[in-house]
Design an enzyme around this catalytic site. Sequence first.
Site, PDB file in Angstrom:
ATOM      1  N   GLU A   4      45.648  39.879  35.061  1.00  0.00           N
ATOM      2  CA  GLU A   4      44.831  39.426  36.190  1.00  0.00           C
ATOM      3  C   GLU A   4      43.478  39.059  35.606  1.00  0.00           C
ATOM      4  O   GLU A   4      42.765  39.906  35.072  1.00  0.00           O
ATOM      5  CB  GLU A   4      44.705  40.535  37.251  1.00  0.00           C
ATOM      6  CG  GLU A   4      44.075  40.049  38.542  1.00  0.00           C
ATOM      7  CD  GLU A   4      43.778  41.174  39.537  1.00  0.00           C
ATOM      8  OE1 GLU A   4      44.347  42.284  39.398  1.00  0.00           O
ATOM      9  OE2 GLU A   4      42.951  40.946  40.440  1.00  0.00           O
TER      10      GLU A   4
ATOM     11  N   ASP B  25      34.127  44.719  45.020  1.00  0.00           N
ATOM     12  CA  ASP B  25      34.090  45.380  43.733  1.00  0.00           C
ATOM     13  C   ASP B  25      33.030  46.464  43.633  1.00  0.00           C
ATOM     14  O   ASP B  25      31.921  46.317  44.150  1.00  0.00           O
ATOM     15  CB  ASP B  25      33.871  44.355  42.613  1.00  0.00           C
ATOM     16  CG  ASP B  25      35.141  43.571  42.311  1.00  0.00           C
ATOM     17  OD1 ASP B  25      36.193  44.236  42.187  1.00  0.00           O
ATOM     18  OD2 ASP B  25      35.082  42.344  42.224  1.00  0.00           O
TER      19      ASP B  25
END
Lengths: 410, 240
Positions: B49, B60
């Site tokens: 990824e 995040d």
Amino acid sequence: MAEDGINSFMTGPDEAGRFGIFGGRFVSETLMPLILELEERYTFAKTDPSFWAEMEDLWKHYVGRPSPLYFAERMTTHLGGAKIYMKRDELNHTGAHKINNVLGQIILARRMGKTRIIAETGAGQHGVATATVCAKFGLKCVVYMGAHDVERQAPNVFRMRLLGAEVVPVTSGRGTLKDAMNDALRDWVTNVRDTFYCIGTVAGPHPYPAMVRDFQSVIGREVRWQLAEQEGEGRLPDTVIAAIGGGSNAMGLFYPFLDDPSVKIIGVEAGGKGVDDRMQHCASLTGGRPGVLHGNRTYLLQDADGQILEGFSISAGLDYPGIGPEHAWLHDTGRAQYVSITDTEALEAFQLCCKLEGIIPALEPSHALAHVMKIAPKLPKDHIIVMNMCGRGDKDIFTVAKHLGFDMKV
Amino acid sequence: MTRIDATFQRLKAEGKKAFVSYIMAGDPDAETSFAVMKGLPEAGVDIIELGMPFTDPMADGPTIQLAGQRALEAGQTLERTLQMVRDFRKADDTTPIVGIDGLIVVDLPPEEDSELCLPAKAAGLNFIRLATPTTDAKRLPTVLQNTSGFVYYVSITGITGAAAAQAADVAPEVARIKASTDLPVIVGFGIRTPETAKAIAGVADGCVVGSAIVKMIEQKRSVADILAFVRGLADGAHRA
């Protein structure tokens, strides 16, 4: 207005939360069910008389609404043209327009059974308003504030703490409103089950832009009847002007006038050190282009790759690289005009307002006033301008003193 | 069939779970990032990824936020990221890269499918959707509708690199999703040890590790050290 093929400017957003191409719901899946629930609950509350009865009661007895519509006589004489009215939302409890919206959201949060409130704040006005209403209702309150803003708005940080809120300084990015909003969204995604995110401006994922606008529209609705009372039945302002960071005080003033074609609408963005390619400003409409940030598509300050650029403004409340999606749409349709004012011009307006009217304005509405100073002298004496005095300047005296070279140490 | 689909077909035939590892393109600089990427398949990574750094990544945690900042400060751009993949493909034409063979766009819910998800599918790319603990039965069909490649189940309500994933919590959720789709279900968020990788992969079709690997890049560990750590995680997942 037929020339754009648009019958009304007041019907937005559509079912997908869009104003033209702007707005929408760009959030992670964790938040989507909550966003949809919020939309459902707000849609219900909007037509629920008991919800509005509670709002009206608190607006009147807790906030002190209606705020006065004040004829600024000496400013009018000094500028020598248009007749200038100030909508005195700086006289609200907590000193700014922010509390109009906070009350609405907190009442909604209580009805949704949420026990913890989070908010982002730039200048600290929205944070203070949120901390205030949370204190009143006994709710836990966490306010995210950019570390840079914590420093330049110290009095508001102390206020929030006095009111029992936890203030979390945000160090990511340049430590301003944008970064505070990032961290508030991260908190929300983590504590989604018990937490309500009280957004302070007409941005974020749908339904926030519409909901905040609806709560702030009390400003424009009052102006309508107050001006008629002072200037005669049916008299509308010729021009309405407000400062724009995210744009909530401006949407609140503008919205009730969107379908009155005789009313000219002007939004004033923060021009910082000047709107040019140095990007030392926060004028997203003048210097940005459409992109997605904080849950909605709008005009943003960004580079060729879509990386968000840091804005710059003397005013922490306007220091945001985006703008509410409805403003983006009003800009593109031409219904509203958007201009920018530099830090220097805002500082001049700040001082003039103190001396001529005995009102210490916040730096945010000083931008709107600076534009009034530019246009009023050229307008006829029967032209009525209403500007939104959306906040008081007590919080800004340290910043202003620094810029004017005045030593505040005693 | 995309490289992602082909890989899951192979893993299924081999009776193996998938190990997916996340790295940020250009972190801490283009050269190191490419060196790590090149070594991932050899270290046992089935699917890479590859993150494109963004100034304001709202899903995040601090670890990946900092990785993005490092990459951007080192001059990473979309074009450089694409070039990195072109270079990778010169030697490896089979390892799937999420971000290239399929897309994960965290802030793009099914409600906004028309602009990116549907055109991506039409162009032969997978569009990998996240399902979360808040995705209830009523909403799950909407989430699955245009998803392809695999379903990424987010083990926690939260951001990357935060709370630890618990296999006991994840198992019934994965089962619930698998009852509604034939797609593989891969679990990410909160996995940082070989033991957790094994436990989580054991109740799903595989697992993703991101922040724990990115943390080693932050600590300026050598490429060899990083790949050894990845190998441990991959072995954990493959033992499941």
